[in-house]
Design a protein around this motif. Sequence first.
Motif, PDB file in Angstrom:
ATOM      1  N   GLY A 104      -9.342 -12.174  -0.178  1.00 11.23           N
ATOM      2  CA  GLY A 104      -9.437 -11.974  -1.784  1.00 11.23           C
ATOM      3  C   GLY A 104      -8.894 -13.343  -2.274  1.00 11.23           C
ATOM      4  O   GLY A 104      -8.825 -14.345  -1.801  1.00 11.23           O
ATOM      5  N   GLU A 105      -8.646 -13.121  -3.404  1.00 16.20           N
ATOM      6  CA  GLU A 105      -8.117 -14.438  -4.135  1.00 16.20           C
ATOM      7  C   GLU A 105      -6.651 -14.727  -4.202  1.00 16.20           C
ATOM      8  O   GLU A 105      -6.135 -15.616  -3.602  1.00 16.20           O
ATOM      9  CB  GLU A 105      -8.678 -14.149  -5.485  1.00 16.20           C
ATOM     10  N   GLY A 106      -5.965 -13.434  -4.706  1.00 16.71           N
ATOM     11  CA  GLY A 106      -4.552 -13.844  -4.748  1.00 16.71           C
ATOM     12  C   GLY A 106      -3.863 -12.682  -5.204  1.00 16.71           C
ATOM     13  O   GLY A 106      -4.509 -11.808  -5.769  1.00 16.71           O
ATOM     14  N   PRO A 107      -2.373 -12.287  -5.112  1.00 13.10           N
ATOM     15  CA  PRO A 107      -2.003 -10.897  -5.324  1.00 13.10           C
ATOM     16  C   PRO A 107      -1.853 -10.824  -7.052  1.00 13.10           C
ATOM     17  O   PRO A 107      -2.116 -11.645  -7.799  1.00 13.10           O
ATOM     18  CB  PRO A 107      -0.391 -11.209  -5.060  1.00 13.10           C
ATOM     19  N   GLY A 108      -1.957  -9.560  -7.152  1.00  9.51           N
ATOM     20  CA  GLY A 108      -2.024  -8.902  -8.635  1.00  9.51           C
ATOM     21  C   GLY A 108      -0.494  -8.512  -8.961  1.00  9.51           C
ATOM     22  O   GLY A 108       0.562  -8.646  -8.022  1.00  9.51           O
ATOM     23  N   ARG A 109      -0.425  -7.614  -9.916  1.00 12.38           N
ATOM     24  CA  ARG A 109       1.106  -7.228 -10.303  1.00 12.38           C
ATOM     25  C   ARG A 109       1.364  -6.185  -9.113  1.00 12.38           C
ATOM     26  O   ARG A 109       2.588  -6.401  -8.727  1.00 12.38           O
ATOM     27  CB  ARG A 109       0.782  -6.412 -11.621  1.00 12.38           C
ATOM     28  N   THR A 110       0.614  -5.313  -8.931  1.00 10.65           N
ATOM     29  CA  THR A 110       1.157  -4.324  -8.010  1.00 10.65           C
ATOM     30  C   THR A 110       1.336  -4.984  -6.455  1.00 10.65           C
ATOM     31  O   THR A 110       2.332  -4.570  -5.766  1.00 10.65           O
ATOM     32  CB  THR A 110       0.075  -3.321  -7.594  1.00 10.65           C
ATOM     33  N   GLU A 111       0.500  -6.034  -6.078  1.00 14.55           N
ATOM     34  CA  GLU A 111       0.923  -6.667  -4.894  1.00 14.55           C
ATOM     35  C   GLU A 111       2.120  -7.479  -4.834  1.00 14.55           C
ATOM     36  O   GLU A 111       2.792  -7.454  -3.971  1.00 14.55           O
ATOM     37  CB  GLU A 111      -0.333  -7.707  -4.359  1.00 14.55           C
ATOM     38  N   ASP A 112       2.241  -8.053  -6.118  1.00 12.30           N
ATOM     39  CA  ASP A 112       3.705  -9.078  -6.511  1.00 12.30           C
ATOM     40  C   ASP A 112       4.642  -8.031  -6.192  1.00 12.30           C
ATOM     41  O   ASP A 112       5.819  -8.257  -5.811  1.00 12.30           O
ATOM     42  CB  ASP A 112       3.531  -9.707  -7.699  1.00 12.30           C
ATOM     43  N   ARG A 118       2.434  -6.162  -0.536  1.00 14.99           N
ATOM     44  CA  ARG A 118       1.356  -5.813   0.090  1.00 14.99           C
ATOM     45  C   ARG A 118      -0.073  -6.168  -0.805  1.00 14.99           C
ATOM     46  O   ARG A 118      -0.293  -6.061  -1.760  1.00 14.99           O
ATOM     47  CB  ARG A 118       1.280  -4.272   0.311  1.00 14.99           C
ATOM     48  N   PRO A 119      -0.977  -6.583   0.408  1.00 17.27           N
ATOM     49  CA  PRO A 119      -2.406  -7.204  -0.567  1.00 17.27           C
ATOM     50  C   PRO A 119      -3.239  -5.849  -0.848  1.00 17.27           C
ATOM     51  O   PRO A 119      -3.007  -4.845  -0.061  1.00 17.27           O
ATOM     52  CB  PRO A 119      -3.206  -7.850   0.721  1.00 17.27           C
ATOM     53  N   PHE A 120      -3.845  -6.010  -1.863  1.00 19.29           N
ATOM     54  CA  PHE A 120      -4.782  -5.018  -2.214  1.00 19.29           C
ATOM     55  C   PHE A 120      -4.332  -3.712  -2.235  1.00 19.29           C
ATOM     56  O   PHE A 120      -4.721  -2.732  -1.525  1.00 19.29           O
ATOM     57  CB  PHE A 120      -6.096  -5.327  -1.446  1.00 19.29           C
ATOM     58  N   VAL A 121      -3.294  -3.524  -3.107  1.00 13.21           N
ATOM     59  CA  VAL A 121      -2.914  -1.966  -3.125  1.00 13.21           C
ATOM     60  C   VAL A 121      -2.838  -1.631  -4.696  1.00 13.21           C
ATOM     61  O   VAL A 121      -2.595  -0.565  -4.831  1.00 13.21           O
ATOM     62  CB  VAL A 121      -1.472  -1.864  -2.739  1.00 13.21           C
ATOM     63  N   GLN A 166      -5.750  -1.047  -8.125  1.00 14.39           N
ATOM     64  CA  GLN A 166      -6.936  -0.549  -8.552  1.00 14.39           C
ATOM     65  C   GLN A 166      -7.931  -1.266  -7.450  1.00 14.39           C
ATOM     66  O   GLN A 166      -8.851  -0.409  -7.076  1.00 14.39           O
ATOM     67  CB  GLN A 166      -7.458  -0.691  -9.949  1.00 14.39           C
ATOM     68  N   ALA A 167      -7.972  -2.549  -7.472  1.00 14.91           N
ATOM     69  CA  ALA A 167      -8.995  -3.321  -6.826  1.00 14.91           C
ATOM     70  C   ALA A 167      -8.868  -3.089  -5.388  1.00 14.91           C
ATOM     71  O   ALA A 167      -9.913  -2.809  -4.580  1.00 14.91           O
ATOM     72  CB  ALA A 167      -9.071  -4.807  -7.031  1.00 14.91           C
ATOM     73  N   GLY A 168      -7.564  -2.832  -4.678  1.00 13.82           N
ATOM     74  CA  GLY A 168      -7.369  -2.339  -3.345  1.00 13.82           C
ATOM     75  C   GLY A 168      -7.843  -0.889  -3.157  1.00 13.82           C
ATOM     76  O   GLY A 168      -8.532  -0.813  -2.025  1.00 13.82           O
ATOM     77  N   CYS A 170      -6.091 -10.080   3.543  1.00 12.43           N
ATOM     78  CA  CYS A 170      -5.023 -11.260   2.823  1.00 12.43           C
ATOM     79  C   CYS A 170      -5.888 -11.874   1.870  1.00 12.43           C
ATOM     80  O   CYS A 170      -7.129 -11.519   1.175  1.00 12.43           O
ATOM     81  CB  CYS A 170      -4.861 -12.192   3.923  1.00 12.43           C
ATOM     82  N   ASN A 171      -5.232 -12.955   1.183  1.00  4.43           N
ATOM     83  CA  ASN A 171      -5.644 -13.825  -0.001  1.00  4.43           C
ATOM     84  C   ASN A 171      -5.739 -15.294   0.422  1.00  4.43           C
ATOM     85  O   ASN A 171      -4.939 -15.685   1.365  1.00  4.43           O
ATOM     86  CB  ASN A 171      -4.851 -13.575  -1.216  1.00  4.43           C
ATOM     87  N   VAL A 172      -6.275 -15.988  -0.470  1.00  8.04           N
ATOM     88  CA  VAL A 172      -6.204 -17.269  -0.493  1.00  8.04           C
ATOM     89  C   VAL A 172      -5.026 -17.897  -0.822  1.00  8.04           C
ATOM     90  O   VAL A 172      -4.212 -18.505  -0.261  1.00  8.04           O
ATOM     91  CB  VAL A 172      -7.324 -18.034  -1.364  1.00  8.04           C
ATOM     92  N   TYR A 230     -18.903 -10.010  -3.896  1.00  9.98           N
ATOM     93  CA  TYR A 230     -18.318  -9.830  -4.988  1.00  9.98           C
ATOM     94  C   TYR A 230     -16.777  -9.449  -4.793  1.00  9.98           C
ATOM     95  O   TYR A 230     -16.303  -8.785  -3.868  1.00  9.98           O
ATOM     96  CB  TYR A 230     -18.917  -8.920  -6.179  1.00  9.98           C
ATOM     97  N   HIS A 231     -16.007  -9.798  -5.619  1.00 14.30           N
ATOM     98  CA  HIS A 231     -14.302  -9.205  -5.558  1.00 14.30           C
ATOM     99  C   HIS A 231     -14.425  -7.859  -6.172  1.00 14.30           C
ATOM    100  O   HIS A 231     -15.107  -7.583  -7.231  1.00 14.30           O
ATOM    101  CB  HIS A 231     -13.695 -10.243  -6.406  1.00 14.30           C
ATOM    102  N   PRO A 232     -13.682  -7.070  -5.618  1.00 17.80           N
ATOM    103  CA  PRO A 232     -13.697  -5.630  -6.000  1.00 17.80           C
ATOM    104  C   PRO A 232     -13.140  -5.540  -7.475  1.00 17.80           C
ATOM    105  O   PRO A 232     -13.780  -4.451  -8.440  1.00 17.80           O
ATOM    106  CB  PRO A 232     -12.597  -5.025  -5.043  1.00 17.80           C
TER     107      PRO A 232
END
Length: 260
Positions: A119-127, A131-134, A136-138, A158-160, A232-234
């Motif tokens: 994927g691209e990079g961690p979002g709020r929940t991931e940060d 953990r990656p993609f946990v 909504q997109a996860g 994982c992410n870039v 596409y990205h989730p």
Amino acid sequence: MSDARALARAYLEQQRLMGGDAVVLPGEHPTSSPPPPPHLNGDARAPNPAVTAFEPPPPGLSFDPPAGDLFSTDPIQQAADLLAIDRLVADCTKCRLCESRTHTVPGEGPADARLVVVGEGPGRTEDATGRPFVGQAGELLTKILAAIELPREQVFICNVVKCRPPENRAPQYDEIAACTPYLFRQLELLAPKVILAMGGTAAQALLDTKQALGALRNKLHRFRGIPLIVTYHPAALLRNPNWKRPTWDDVRIARRLLDR
Ligand code: URA
Ligand code: SF4
């Protein structure tokens, strides 16, 4: 496989190893095509005929980033396993994203995973969790994987970039350049059978191109010889359900490649 086909495949593989363009042989032609599962059945766009007929997509870009060498003193190149990468990432200050992160998110999954999702990079929940993609997109990613009969636990995800960009902005060019050595070493250690790049950032970083996602989809790319599919990205699917159908087409191609 017929002898002629095996010969052709061997010849093309040899050409590829010698630096020629990747060439894809036409696949077998099973007669039926399953409909997308309900959560991926987003719109009325016609299914991609190439997938419906189970033809592999035409070849696309191939990228061979510089490999580590025996005499490298770069700690990333010397990392002997995925855990060693995680440790380096945890202490990394190579770009400004280290300043605002709560946790680094190196990625997770079995070392023998046959599919790697990027994927691209961690979002709020991931940060918040490391953990990656946990988020909504996860959740949507987990469903997409389940739809091709891949339990999430069997996939390396994982992410870039391994640290969250503030306010979920897109990672910048220098941040991507600083972080990709971790991703490339992870892929080298994992040596998966297929890579699924989700979204433009992952596709462009893995293929070293500026081409738009639309131009990269529907082609069979390679990263260091490993088949790579772009979709596409989730998170984009959550915003635009019309992209669910083409995503379903793309992940089925990935599934087919895993089954080869
Ligand atoms: N989006 C990503 O690209 N990666 C994540 O881990 C979560 C959301
Ligand atoms: Fe290091 Fe990557 Fe985090 Fe930047 S995003 S600090 S390069 S781990």
